[in-house]
Design an enzyme around this catalytic site. Structure first.
Site, PDB file in Angstrom:
ATOM      1  N   TYR A  26      49.244  40.394  38.184  1.00 41.79           N
ATOM      2  CA  TYR A  26      48.247  39.459  38.725  1.00 41.79           C
ATOM      3  C   TYR A  26      46.903  39.659  38.015  1.00 41.79           C
ATOM      4  O   TYR A  26      46.238  38.697  37.620  1.00 41.79           O
ATOM      5  CB  TYR A  26      48.088  39.675  40.238  1.00 41.79           C
ATOM      6  CG  TYR A  26      46.880  38.979  40.830  1.00 41.79           C
ATOM      7  CD1 TYR A  26      46.841  37.605  40.966  1.00 41.79           C
ATOM      8  CD2 TYR A  26      45.762  39.725  41.248  1.00 41.79           C
ATOM      9  CE1 TYR A  26      45.725  36.961  41.493  1.00 41.79           C
ATOM     10  CE2 TYR A  26      44.656  39.096  41.782  1.00 41.79           C
ATOM     11  CZ  TYR A  26      44.642  37.709  41.900  1.00 41.79           C
ATOM     12  OH  TYR A  26      43.526  37.082  42.418  1.00 41.79           O
ATOM     13  N   VAL A  80      37.297  40.267  42.601  1.00 48.54           N
ATOM     14  CA  VAL A  80      38.697  40.176  42.160  1.00 48.54           C
ATOM     15  C   VAL A  80      39.567  40.043  43.406  1.00 48.54           C
ATOM     16  O   VAL A  80      39.492  40.889  44.306  1.00 48.54           O
ATOM     17  CB  VAL A  80      39.116  41.434  41.348  1.00 48.54           C
ATOM     18  CG1 VAL A  80      40.584  41.337  40.938  1.00 48.54           C
ATOM     19  CG2 VAL A  80      38.234  41.617  40.116  1.00 48.54           C
ATOM     20  N   SER A 108      35.450  39.767  46.929  1.00 50.50           N
ATOM     21  CA  SER A 108      36.039  38.424  46.827  1.00 50.50           C
ATOM     22  C   SER A 108      36.364  37.869  48.212  1.00 50.50           C
ATOM     23  O   SER A 108      36.737  38.621  49.124  1.00 50.50           O
ATOM     24  CB  SER A 108      37.326  38.522  46.008  1.00 50.50           C
ATOM     25  OG  SER A 108      38.096  37.347  46.134  1.00 50.50           O
ATOM     26  N   TYR A 131      34.518  31.273  48.088  1.00 57.57           N
ATOM     27  CA  TYR A 131      35.275  30.083  47.711  1.00 57.57           C
ATOM     28  C   TYR A 131      35.038  29.052  48.796  1.00 57.57           C
ATOM     29  O   TYR A 131      35.000  29.395  49.988  1.00 57.57           O
ATOM     30  CB  TYR A 131      36.774  30.384  47.639  1.00 57.57           C
ATOM     31  CG  TYR A 131      37.201  31.055  46.362  1.00 57.57           C
ATOM     32  CD1 TYR A 131      36.879  30.510  45.123  1.00 57.57           C
ATOM     33  CD2 TYR A 131      37.946  32.229  46.386  1.00 57.57           C
ATOM     34  CE1 TYR A 131      37.285  31.122  43.941  1.00 57.57           C
ATOM     35  CE2 TYR A 131      38.354  32.852  45.214  1.00 57.57           C
ATOM     36  CZ  TYR A 131      38.021  32.282  43.998  1.00 57.57           C
ATOM     37  OH  TYR A 131      38.413  32.885  42.836  1.00 57.57           O
ATOM     38  N   THR A 157      31.643  30.691  43.550  1.00 56.16           N
ATOM     39  CA  THR A 157      32.514  30.406  42.401  1.00 56.16           C
ATOM     40  C   THR A 157      32.759  28.909  42.289  1.00 56.16           C
ATOM     41  O   THR A 157      33.173  28.267  43.256  1.00 56.16           O
ATOM     42  CB  THR A 157      33.859  31.151  42.557  1.00 56.16           C
ATOM     43  OG1 THR A 157      33.590  32.551  42.567  1.00 56.16           O
ATOM     44  CG2 THR A 157      34.794  30.840  41.404  1.00 56.16           C
ATOM     45  N   LYS A 253      28.673  31.056  39.835  1.00 54.21           N
ATOM     46  CA  LYS A 253      29.607  31.690  38.900  1.00 54.21           C
ATOM     47  C   LYS A 253      30.623  30.689  38.363  1.00 54.21           C
ATOM     48  O   LYS A 253      31.185  29.907  39.140  1.00 54.21           O
ATOM     49  CB  LYS A 253      30.336  32.833  39.625  1.00 54.21           C
ATOM     50  CG  LYS A 253      31.388  33.529  38.784  1.00 54.21           C
ATOM     51  CD  LYS A 253      31.899  34.772  39.504  1.00 54.21           C
ATOM     52  CE  LYS A 253      33.009  35.448  38.744  1.00 54.21           C
ATOM     53  NZ  LYS A 253      34.251  34.695  38.738  1.00 54.21           N
ATOM     54  N   HIS A 277      36.336  32.546  34.221  1.00 53.31           N
ATOM     55  CA  HIS A 277      37.200  33.191  35.221  1.00 53.31           C
ATOM     56  C   HIS A 277      38.203  34.124  34.525  1.00 53.31           C
ATOM     57  O   HIS A 277      39.372  34.214  34.917  1.00 53.31           O
ATOM     58  CB  HIS A 277      37.941  32.119  36.034  1.00 53.31           C
ATOM     59  CG  HIS A 277      38.203  32.494  37.464  1.00 53.31           C
ATOM     60  ND1 HIS A 277      37.495  31.986  38.518  1.00 53.31           N
ATOM     61  CD2 HIS A 277      39.095  33.341  38.021  1.00 53.31           C
ATOM     62  CE1 HIS A 277      37.948  32.475  39.651  1.00 53.31           C
ATOM     63  NE2 HIS A 277      38.921  33.324  39.375  1.00 53.31           N
ATOM     64  N   ARG A 280      41.615  32.769  33.470  1.00 54.05           N
ATOM     65  CA  ARG A 280      42.645  32.571  34.505  1.00 54.05           C
ATOM     66  C   ARG A 280      42.686  31.138  35.019  1.00 54.05           C
ATOM     67  O   ARG A 280      43.509  30.797  35.842  1.00 54.05           O
ATOM     68  CB  ARG A 280      42.355  33.504  35.693  1.00 54.05           C
ATOM     69  CG  ARG A 280      42.358  34.944  35.321  1.00 54.05           C
ATOM     70  CD  ARG A 280      41.701  35.816  36.383  1.00 54.05           C
ATOM     71  NE  ARG A 280      42.425  35.906  37.621  1.00 54.05           N
ATOM     72  CZ  ARG A 280      43.517  36.646  37.793  1.00 54.05           C
ATOM     73  NH1 ARG A 280      43.996  37.349  36.799  1.00 54.05           N
ATOM     74  NH2 ARG A 280      44.117  36.693  38.955  1.00 54.05           N
ATOM     75  N   ASP A 308      30.436  37.098  32.358  1.00 48.27           N
ATOM     76  CA  ASP A 308      31.707  37.824  32.468  1.00 48.27           C
ATOM     77  C   ASP A 308      32.780  37.115  31.664  1.00 48.27           C
ATOM     78  O   ASP A 308      32.539  36.039  31.119  1.00 48.27           O
ATOM     79  CB  ASP A 308      32.134  38.069  33.925  1.00 48.27           C
ATOM     80  CG  ASP A 308      32.910  36.923  34.575  1.00 48.27           C
ATOM     81  OD1 ASP A 308      33.446  36.052  33.874  1.00 48.27           O
ATOM     82  OD2 ASP A 308      32.987  36.918  35.812  1.00 48.27           O
ATOM     83  N   GLY A 310      36.181  38.930  29.524  1.00 43.79           N
ATOM     84  CA  GLY A 310      36.578  39.578  28.261  1.00 43.79           C
ATOM     85  C   GLY A 310      35.979  40.950  28.031  1.00 43.79           C
ATOM     86  O   GLY A 310      36.327  41.617  27.061  1.00 43.79           O
ATOM     87  N   ILE A 311      35.085  41.413  28.923  1.00 48.06           N
ATOM     88  CA  ILE A 311      34.442  42.711  28.685  1.00 48.06           C
ATOM     89  C   ILE A 311      35.409  43.849  28.999  1.00 48.06           C
ATOM     90  O   ILE A 311      35.942  43.945  30.098  1.00 48.06           O
ATOM     91  CB  ILE A 311      33.168  42.857  29.545  1.00 48.06           C
ATOM     92  CG1 ILE A 311      32.115  41.867  29.030  1.00 48.06           C
ATOM     93  CG2 ILE A 311      32.645  44.296  29.502  1.00 48.06           C
ATOM     94  CD1 ILE A 311      30.820  41.897  29.793  1.00 48.06           C
ATOM     95  N   GLY A 331      35.644  42.860  35.519  1.00 53.04           N
ATOM     96  CA  GLY A 331      36.713  42.733  36.509  1.00 53.04           C
ATOM     97  C   GLY A 331      37.848  43.679  36.156  1.00 53.04           C
ATOM     98  O   GLY A 331      37.960  44.782  36.687  1.00 53.04           O
TER      99      GLY A 331
HETATM  100  C1  GLV Z   1      41.132  34.471  42.112  1.00 54.42           C
HETATM  101  O1  GLV Z   1      39.962  34.585  42.060  1.00 54.42           O
HETATM  102  C2  GLV Z   1      41.991  34.578  40.975  1.00 54.42           C
HETATM  103  O2  GLV Z   1      41.519  34.385  39.841  1.00 54.42           O
HETATM  104  O3  GLV Z   1      43.170  34.854  41.184  1.00 54.42           O
END
Ligand code: GLV
Length: 388
Positions: A26, A80, A108, A131, A157, A253, A277, A280, A308, A310-311, A331
């Protein structure tokens, strides 16, 4: 078996060994072909730092501020989802490591430990990522709970109104807690420490949702919940509504486009996070580090810019700061530490990044992270838009 931990990749290898496959996957996945996920890191490799010598670099400091808060380095822990499935009570472990290190932790909405559980286990205010759901009453309640828990900032987000498809999650049957399928049980049998830890906590599903959202007493699937509940009508006007409910610091974000950044800069938020993100969501989107300089050039005078996606090292943090970000979020880099070694692993990830950032800054001839800028890079970014 693994040898010493000297870089984030060492933590990643350990996490892969310790964490059930569905939760490791995940974290370690991007949407669809994963092209943007992979490019986020590759793009950092294309940026070259100027090597400067014969300067007095004895006294160095990577301390700075994020939205007015003093931080030990320009790094916050990113929100996350399902962090508490990487390690038992994972959000609490990460929040504690962050507060000891002196960097912000962001919880999160889709966390396992609830806002209240994290507040109870920590002593400094953390940030809460929101969210927006179709049920605005529930959103209002979440905001009120974050306020009551003393959260210092709301991180809204904007890039996940619908979920980008991640093949591994579907194939693994991702759910929290795992469903008792033969495949999942066989996998859990290989992770005894994780299982034991999970038996010792009651935090095993989405703590901010289950028992709080009207009628939700049993909810295990992130994808089903996002599909049925996340609000696809979320637009710039809805942000005004959120601002009217949350009167504290606001961070937007998920900005990865100059035009969006120009709109976001006018909302009256305290900061924006340039982000896709972590690759993702929109596969095929630009690597966020490639969008950072154009966004800084367009709106950097009007709003604080964070970064954020790729870091994985202190060098990456340095490059983002040199391109104009005031600070960054990590993350996966800390999630691997958490999966590997719990709170101590998050602390280790932060130590690694801090050390890499400090030494990189010194070798670039700088002593104060707040003075790092484009002059530290070999090539300055091409003007925006790239395609004319
Ligand atoms: C939720 O923030 C995810 O990217 O799964």
């Amino acid at each position: 078996m693994f040898g010493p931990v000297t870089e984030i990749r060492d933590l990643q290898r350990r996490a892969k060994f310790r964490v059930p496959k569905m939760f490791y996957d995940y974290a370690d996945s991007g949407a669809w072909t994963q092209s943007t996920y992979l490019d986020n890191s590759d793009a950092f490799g294309r940026i070259k730092i100027r090597q400067r010598v014969a300067r007095n670099i004895d006294e160095r400091s990577v301390k700075t501020q994020m939205i007015g808060r003093d931080v030990a380095m320009p790094v916050a822990l990113a929100p996350v989802g399902l962090t508490g499935m990487q390690h038992p009570d994972g959000e609490i472990a990460a929040a504690r490591a962050a507060e000891k290190f002196g960097v912000p932790f962001t919880l999160s909405t889709m966390s396992i430990c609830s806002i209240e559980a994290v507040a109870e286990a920590t002593t400094k205010p953390f940030w809460f990522q929101l969210y927006v759901m179709r049920d605005r009453g529930f959103v209002e309640d979440l905001i009120a709970r974050a306020k009551a828990a003393g959260c210092e900032a709301l991180v809204l987000t904007l890039d996940l109104q619908v979920l980008g498809q991640r093949h591994k999650d579907i194939k693994n049957g991702l759910s929290a807690p795992p469903k008792p399928t033969l495949k999942a049980m066989a996998d859990l049998a290989l992770r005894p420490q994780w299982c034991l830890g999970m038996l010792g906590t009651k935090n095993r599903t989405f703590g901010n949702i289950v028992g709080h959202a009207p009628g939700v007493t049993n909810m295990t699937s992130l994808s089903e919940w996002t599909h049925s509940q996340f609000d696809p009508t979320l637009d710039w006007d809805s942000i005004e509504w959120i601002k009217s409910k949350w009167d504290g610091k606001l961070i937007l974000k998920g900005i990865n486009d100059v035009e969006d950044a120009e709109i976001a800069a006018k909302i009256g938020a305290d900061a924006m996070v340039v982000s896709n993100h972590g690759g993702r969501q929109l596969d095929g989107a630009a690597a966020s580090i490639d969008m950072l300089a154009p966004i800084v050039d367009a709106v950097g005078d009007a709003i604080e810019i964070h970064f954020d996606s790729g870091i994985r090292s202190g060098q990456d943090v340095f490059k983002a700061i040199a391109l104009g970000a005031k600070s960054t979020f990590v993350g996966r880099a800390y999630i691997y530490g958490l999966g590997a070694m719990g709170e101590a692993g998050v602390a280790k990830a932060l130590e690694i990044i801090h050390k890499e950032l400090d030494i990189t800054m010194g070798l670039a001839g700088e002593t104060d992270i707040r003075k790092v800028g484009r002059h530290n890079l070999l090539e300055t970014p091409r003007p925006w838009p790239h395609n004319v």
